[in-house]
Write a protein that holds these residues in place. Structure first.
Motif, PDB file in Angstrom:
ATOM      1  N   HIS A 146       5.267  22.003   1.732  1.00  0.00           N
ATOM      2  CA  HIS A 146       6.487  21.704   0.988  1.00  0.00           C
ATOM      3  C   HIS A 146       7.043  22.966   0.341  1.00  0.00           C
ATOM      4  N   ASP A 156      12.873  21.831   3.692  1.00  0.00           N
ATOM      5  CA  ASP A 156      13.607  20.563   3.679  1.00  0.00           C
ATOM      6  C   ASP A 156      12.692  19.496   4.266  1.00  0.00           C
ATOM      7  N   ILE A 157      11.774  19.025   3.445  1.00  0.00           N
ATOM      8  CA  ILE A 157      10.750  18.097   3.910  1.00  0.00           C
ATOM      9  C   ILE A 157      11.352  16.782   4.388  1.00  0.00           C
ATOM     10  N   ARG A 158      12.417  16.346   3.773  1.00  0.00           N
ATOM     11  CA  ARG A 158      13.041  15.086   4.189  1.00  0.00           C
ATOM     12  C   ARG A 158      13.564  15.189   5.617  1.00  0.00           C
ATOM     13  N   ASP A 188      10.824   8.153   1.125  1.00  0.00           N
ATOM     14  CA  ASP A 188      12.131   8.744   1.429  1.00  0.00           C
ATOM     15  C   ASP A 188      11.992   9.963   2.328  1.00  0.00           C
ATOM     16  N   MET A 189      10.906  10.725   2.152  1.00  0.00           N
ATOM     17  CA  MET A 189      10.706  11.954   2.932  1.00  0.00           C
ATOM     18  C   MET A 189       9.923  11.723   4.215  1.00  0.00           C
TER      19      MET A 189
END
Length: 381
Positions: A146, A156-158, A188-189
């Protein structure tokens, strides 16, 4: 002494220490024991498990306590990979991962696995198009950190998580440097697994946690293990975990305010570095960067010299991940972002925490200028 090495470790908070003492006295039982003293420890452990899961949007059934971030990385990856190796033996990662991950994947290649290292740009950002190209039919897992512990770059882990989810690839991310600093939400991720460590956020050393989505199958490494649902052998450190959760709750509660404060300090310090009368190169991403890490290179001066000089003046800084100190090698992260071996050896890291003040940073900048002037004088003689 001015301590600017919070990315390596943090001092335990008073609240965490008090929790540890109280839990050590009142909840000293083995949580596997069937008597009331053991049951009391088990109840506290389950409260900690549920509380931690809530802090990153997970489910308590997926929380497993470990001895720290490195062990969490190893156990999570190994448990997932051996459970899914029938689907393939291809792994994706990056060249800037923590040593615990990098070393484990190196061992996997000796056992018939193939590891693809997705390149990063000059700021340390994973190239999404390269990640897309690296995906193969036999890819079973990707491990992408991360936040980088050396230069502070945030991925940008998502976006990465959603891409991997589309291809049904398990996604593990090392969140040791980001948990408590920036928001994390596993659903969400699209994170299947993550690792965190207590001593990075004012908790005790020797305590960490791994999260694995309860819907994801994993296989125990050691058969017959009863602790932590078979995930890890050994009596569980309930007092240490309770102290961990006290520290974690405190940092999450103060996260927004403290993150803003740290970013302000970081901006002030980086601006001060650029005002020093000697070429200093800032490393990491200009905006997607952790609030507590400032990485730089002082041109022509090895980081080891700078670190020792700062130490003589009462300032503690770092020349890289504490897990790799003493190996006499240039930073792999710096090499991955395009620096030469000579440039990589000039790398130094300043990392801030809740006790860091602007006055301390002013003093540090003054010491750096003095140190550079002294170095120039010696070299010119």
């Amino acid at each position: 002494m001015i301590y600017l090495d919070y990315a390596a470790t943090t001092p335990m908070s008073d609240a965490a220490l008090q929790t540890f003492l109280h839990a050590s006295k009142q909840y000293f039982g083995n949580e596997q024991s069937l008597h009331d003293i053991g049951s009391n420890a088990s109840v506290l452990l389950n409260v900690c498990r549920q509380t931690l899961a809530n802090l990153f949007g997970g489910k308590e059934q997926g929380v497993y306590f470990t001895s720290g971030g490195s062990e969490a990385n190893y156990l999570a990856l190994h448990s997932l990979i051996i459970a899914h190796q029938h689907k393939g033996k291809h792994i994706i990662t990056t060249p800037i991962e923590h040593a615990s991950i990098r070393n484990y994947f190196h061992e996997l290649t000796k056992k018939g696995f193939t590891v693809t290292y997705v390149p990063v740009d000059k700021h340390g950002i994973v190239l999404i198009q390269e990640l897309q190209k690296a995906i193969r039919p036999d890819t079973i897992l990707a491990s992408i950190q991360h936040g980088n512990s050396e230069i502070g770059t945030i991925q940008d882990i998502r976006a990465i998580g959603h891409l991997l989810r589309e291809h049904d690839i398990l996604f593990h991310t090392d969140c040791v440097q980001t948990f408590g600093k920036i928001p994390i939400h596993v659903q969400d991720m699209c994170i299947d697994s993550l690792s965190i460590s207590a001593h990075k956020l004012y908790g005790p050393k020797g305590v960490g946690a791994c999260y694995i989505n309860p819907r994801v199958r994993w296989q125990p490494i050691f058969t017959g293990t009863s602790h932590e649902g078979g995930f890890r052998p050994g009596t569980v450190n309930v007092p240490g975990i309770a102290a961990f959760l006290t520290a974690a709750q405190d940092v999450i509660e103060a996260q927004t305010k403290e993150t803003t404060r740290l970013y302000t300090l970081r901006d002030f310090f980086l601006q001060g570095l650029t005002n020093i009368t000697h070429p200093i190169h800032i490393e990491g991403h200009p905006s997607a960067s952790l609030p507590h890490i400032a990485a730089a290179r002082i041109q022509g001066i090895e980081g080891q010299y700078t670190m020792l000089a700062c130490n003589r003046h009462g300032i503690a800084i770092s020349v890289g991940s504490a897990c790799q100190i003493g190996k006499q090698e240039p930073s792999k992260t710096l090499l991955a972002v395009g620096r030469t071996a000579e440039e990589a050896k000039q790398y130094i890291r300043f990392s801030f925490g809740k006790h860091t003040t602007k006055e301390e940073l002013k003093t540090t900048l003054h010491i750096l200028q003095t140190m550079i002037d002294e170095y120039k004088g010696v070299v010119s003689q």
